[in-house]
Every structure is written in structure tokens, then in C-alpha cells.
Motif scaffolding. Structure first.
Motif, PDB file in Angstrom:
ATOM      1  N   ASP A  35       0.871  -1.171   0.000  1.00  0.00           N
ATOM      2  CA  ASP A  35       0.000   0.000   0.000  1.00  0.00           C
ATOM      3  C   ASP A  35       0.907   1.221   0.000  1.00  0.00           C
ATOM      4  O   ASP A  35       1.592   1.494   0.993  1.00  0.00           O
ATOM      5  CB  ASP A  35      -0.914   0.007   1.232  1.00  0.00           C
ATOM      6  CG  ASP A  35      -1.983  -1.067   1.156  1.00  0.00           C
ATOM      7  OD1 ASP A  35      -2.312  -1.505   0.044  1.00  0.00           O
ATOM      8  OD2 ASP A  35      -2.479  -1.496   2.224  1.00  0.00           O
ATOM      9  N   VAL A  36       0.954   1.944  -1.122  1.00  0.00           N
ATOM     10  CA  VAL A  36       1.927   3.025  -1.287  1.00  0.00           C
ATOM     11  C   VAL A  36       1.238   4.380  -1.230  1.00  0.00           C
ATOM     12  O   VAL A  36       0.048   4.514  -1.541  1.00  0.00           O
ATOM     13  CB  VAL A  36       2.693   2.877  -2.620  1.00  0.00           C
ATOM     14  CG1 VAL A  36       3.427   1.555  -2.658  1.00  0.00           C
ATOM     15  CG2 VAL A  36       1.753   2.990  -3.816  1.00  0.00           C
ATOM     16  N   GLY A  37       2.003   5.386  -0.802  1.00  0.00           N
ATOM     17  CA  GLY A  37       1.452   6.733  -0.725  1.00  0.00           C
ATOM     18  C   GLY A  37       2.460   7.707  -0.172  1.00  0.00           C
ATOM     19  O   GLY A  37       3.645   7.392  -0.022  1.00  0.00           O
ATOM     20  N   PHE A  38       1.988   8.905   0.156  1.00  0.00           N
ATOM     21  CA  PHE A  38       2.854   9.923   0.724  1.00  0.00           C
ATOM     22  C   PHE A  38       3.106   9.636   2.201  1.00  0.00           C
ATOM     23  O   PHE A  38       2.470   8.775   2.805  1.00  0.00           O
ATOM     24  CB  PHE A  38       2.231  11.309   0.545  1.00  0.00           C
ATOM     25  CG  PHE A  38       1.936  11.643  -0.882  1.00  0.00           C
ATOM     26  CD1 PHE A  38       2.958  11.830  -1.796  1.00  0.00           C
ATOM     27  CD2 PHE A  38       0.623  11.755  -1.328  1.00  0.00           C
ATOM     28  CE1 PHE A  38       2.691  12.127  -3.116  1.00  0.00           C
ATOM     29  CE2 PHE A  38       0.341  12.051  -2.646  1.00  0.00           C
ATOM     30  CZ  PHE A  38       1.385  12.233  -3.546  1.00  0.00           C
ATOM     31  N   THR A  83       7.293  -2.480   5.362  1.00  0.00           N
ATOM     32  CA  THR A  83       6.340  -1.498   5.878  1.00  0.00           C
ATOM     33  C   THR A  83       7.091  -0.312   6.479  1.00  0.00           C
ATOM     34  O   THR A  83       7.980  -0.481   7.314  1.00  0.00           O
ATOM     35  CB  THR A  83       5.439  -2.130   6.954  1.00  0.00           C
ATOM     36  OG1 THR A  83       4.635  -3.148   6.359  1.00  0.00           O
ATOM     37  CG2 THR A  83       4.528  -1.087   7.587  1.00  0.00           C
ATOM     38  N   GLY A  84       6.740   0.896   6.025  1.00  0.00           N
ATOM     39  CA  GLY A  84       7.378   2.108   6.531  1.00  0.00           C
ATOM     40  C   GLY A  84       8.608   2.541   5.756  1.00  0.00           C
ATOM     41  O   GLY A  84       9.149   3.623   6.010  1.00  0.00           O
ATOM     42  N   THR A  85       9.076   1.731   4.809  1.00  0.00           N
ATOM     43  CA  THR A  85      10.249   2.117   4.024  1.00  0.00           C
ATOM     44  C   THR A  85       9.853   3.041   2.883  1.00  0.00           C
ATOM     45  O   THR A  85       8.693   3.120   2.497  1.00  0.00           O
ATOM     46  CB  THR A  85      10.970   0.876   3.459  1.00  0.00           C
ATOM     47  OG1 THR A  85      10.061   0.144   2.631  1.00  0.00           O
ATOM     48  CG2 THR A  85      11.481  -0.009   4.574  1.00  0.00           C
ATOM     49  N   ILE A 197       6.201   6.415   0.498  1.00  0.00           N
ATOM     50  CA  ILE A 197       6.532   5.293   1.369  1.00  0.00           C
ATOM     51  C   ILE A 197       5.598   4.105   1.127  1.00  0.00           C
ATOM     52  O   ILE A 197       4.561   4.240   0.486  1.00  0.00           O
ATOM     53  CB  ILE A 197       6.481   5.689   2.859  1.00  0.00           C
ATOM     54  CG1 ILE A 197       5.038   5.917   3.294  1.00  0.00           C
ATOM     55  CG2 ILE A 197       7.331   6.904   3.139  1.00  0.00           C
ATOM     56  CD1 ILE A 197       4.879   6.053   4.814  1.00  0.00           C
ATOM     57  N   ILE A 198       6.010   2.976   1.654  1.00  0.00           N
ATOM     58  CA  ILE A 198       5.137   1.805   1.709  1.00  0.00           C
ATOM     59  C   ILE A 198       4.425   1.849   3.050  1.00  0.00           C
ATOM     60  O   ILE A 198       5.039   1.590   4.093  1.00  0.00           O
ATOM     61  CB  ILE A 198       5.943   0.504   1.547  1.00  0.00           C
ATOM     62  CG1 ILE A 198       6.632   0.475   0.174  1.00  0.00           C
ATOM     63  CG2 ILE A 198       5.046  -0.715   1.724  1.00  0.00           C
ATOM     64  CD1 ILE A 198       7.567  -0.698  -0.017  1.00  0.00           C
ATOM     65  N   HIS A 199       3.161   2.244   3.052  1.00  0.00           N
ATOM     66  CA  HIS A 199       2.413   2.361   4.302  1.00  0.00           C
ATOM     67  C   HIS A 199       2.260   1.012   4.985  1.00  0.00           C
ATOM     68  O   HIS A 199       2.372   0.903   6.208  1.00  0.00           O
ATOM     69  CB  HIS A 199       1.014   2.938   4.024  1.00  0.00           C
ATOM     70  CG  HIS A 199       1.015   4.422   3.810  1.00  0.00           C
ATOM     71  ND1 HIS A 199       0.584   5.313   4.760  1.00  0.00           N
ATOM     72  CD2 HIS A 199       1.402   5.173   2.752  1.00  0.00           C
ATOM     73  CE1 HIS A 199       0.686   6.540   4.306  1.00  0.00           C
ATOM     74  NE2 HIS A 199       1.190   6.491   3.079  1.00  0.00           N
ATOM     75  N   LYS A 200       1.971   0.030   4.183  1.00  0.00           N
ATOM     76  CA  LYS A 200       1.745  -1.315   4.732  1.00  0.00           C
ATOM     77  C   LYS A 200       2.033  -2.332   3.647  1.00  0.00           C
ATOM     78  O   LYS A 200       1.791  -2.089   2.475  1.00  0.00           O
ATOM     79  CB  LYS A 200       0.288  -1.454   5.210  1.00  0.00           C
ATOM     80  CG  LYS A 200       0.002  -2.736   5.956  1.00  0.00           C
ATOM     81  CD  LYS A 200      -1.464  -2.774   6.427  1.00  0.00           C
ATOM     82  CE  LYS A 200      -1.769  -4.070   7.166  1.00  0.00           C
ATOM     83  NZ  LYS A 200      -3.189  -4.145   7.577  1.00  0.00           N
TER      84      LYS A 200
END
Length: 204
Positions: A35-38, A83-85, A197-200
């Protein structure tokens, strides 16, 4: 009553392999999602990668385990997970995205030295038949048979190519999200104009 009689009649007929073929779900390729985003806000979309379970099963399983957060860094006492990267390198000329730095977020924090035996793989072929959507796991700078958590995704539509690393999977959903990210935030030198980032992430 007619339906019951039909079922009973079917049960008494001989077994036909073509008609009742078993599906071995254990042999199906694994799936990983991002799950990608800002950095703030909700994710802008989900990317799904189908792992290549035939070519290099060891490296594909490794990628899945990092996505799940199965490893812990012994020195930093933190999970080794995607996750978080961040996507630390987004190149518009090369039409590619790099990520997987689980320690520093700048491309220097692959965790190959931590799980050396687990990341080892020899006789790796770097040839791919089609580059678009390929997920490539990067080897260590010091040993080409030891792989790190760093990866990149190719988005160009081209024929057979030789890549730096090992192809471990294909993006089967959300490739248009990645293409838009490169278009909007990619640069000549690969330094993103916005932090993505990769949120999850996890194992489907």
C-alpha cells in the motif's frame, strides 16, 4: 428429489481425471502487496506482486518473509520489513523505482550482512524476457551471490534484457500507480520530489 438422484448417480460413476482435476494450492505462486502513498495521509493505491516460485524460490520466499516482517535485526533490535520504508530512488529517464532500504532509507541500508546464509543464492541469471513490471532483488555490493533487501521495479515495455540482480516477481496489479509516481515525482538523478513510502505490506 431430482437433484438428489442426480448427485447419487454421479457418485456411482467412475472417476474421470479430466473432469475432477485436483488443484494443489500449495504450488500456486505467492503474492505480496504494497500500500503506497505519501508520508502523511491515506495510501494512494495498492500494488500486488506475484512471486516467481519456479526460477529462484529461495529469493522469492525471502522477499515474502521481509514483506511479512519475519526478521529482526540483531544490532538495531528492529523488524526487517518493507512497511514504513521509502522509495528512495525514482528515475524518470530509466522509468524505474527503487526501495527496500530497511535501515536508512537512502539505498545504503540493505540487510544482507544480517541474514547472510538466508540471502545466499548462486547461479543467478540476470536475463529477463520482458522488463515491464519486473521486480528485481539486488545483490550485495561485495558479493554478487549474497542478496540484500533492496529491490527495484522496471516499468519500461521492452524485450529481452539483462538486469542488475535477480528477477523474483511481476507486478500484476497497480502498475499504473507506479507509472504515475514516476511521471509526477521522478527526476533525472533519481531523487524523488516528494517522499513516498510503503504504508503497509504483507503476504496475500
Amino acid at each position: 428429489m431430482g437433484l438428489i438422484l442426480s448427485i447419487l448417480a454421479e457418485s456411482k460413476t467412475h472417476y474421470e481425471k479430466d473432469k475432477h482435476e485436483w488443484v494443489n494450492y500449495c504450488n500456486l505462486n505467492q503474492m505480496v502487496y504494497f500500500d503506497v502513498g505519501f508520508e502523511t495521509g491515506v495510501p494512494i493505491g495498492r500494488v500486488i506482486v506475484e512471486m516467481n516460485g519456479v526460477m529462484k524460490k529461495n529469493l522469492s520466499e525471502l522477499f515474502v518473509k521481509i514483506a511479512r516482517g519475519d526478521f529482526v535485526h540483531p544490532a538495531y533490535e528492529k523488524k526487517i520489513e518493507y512497511t514504513g520504508t521509502v522509495f528512495h530512488h525514482i528515475s524518470s529517464p530509466k522509468n524505474m523505482i527503487m526501495g527496500g532500504d530497511v535501515l536508512y532509507g537512502n539505498g545504503c541500508g540493505g540487510c544482507a550482512p544480517v541474514c547472510r546464509k538466508i540471502f545466499q543464492e548462486s547461479n543467478v541469471s540476470s536475463a529477463v524476457p520482458n522488463t515491464r513490471g519486473k521486480v528485481i532483488l539486488l545483490p550485495s555490493d561485495t558479493n554478487p551471490s549474497v542478496f540484500s533487501s533492496l529491490f527495484y521495479i522496471l516499468l519500461d515495455q521492452s524485450g529481452p534484457s539483462v538486469v542488475d540482480g535477480c528477477s523474483i516477481g511481476d507486478v500484476i496489479q497497480g502498475i499504473e500507480i507506479l507509472e504515475q509516481i514516476v511521471k509526477d515525482y521522478g527526476t533525472e538523478n533519481g531523487r524523488p520530489t516528494k517522499k513516498l513510502i510503503i504504508h503497509k505490506c504483507g503476504h496475500l
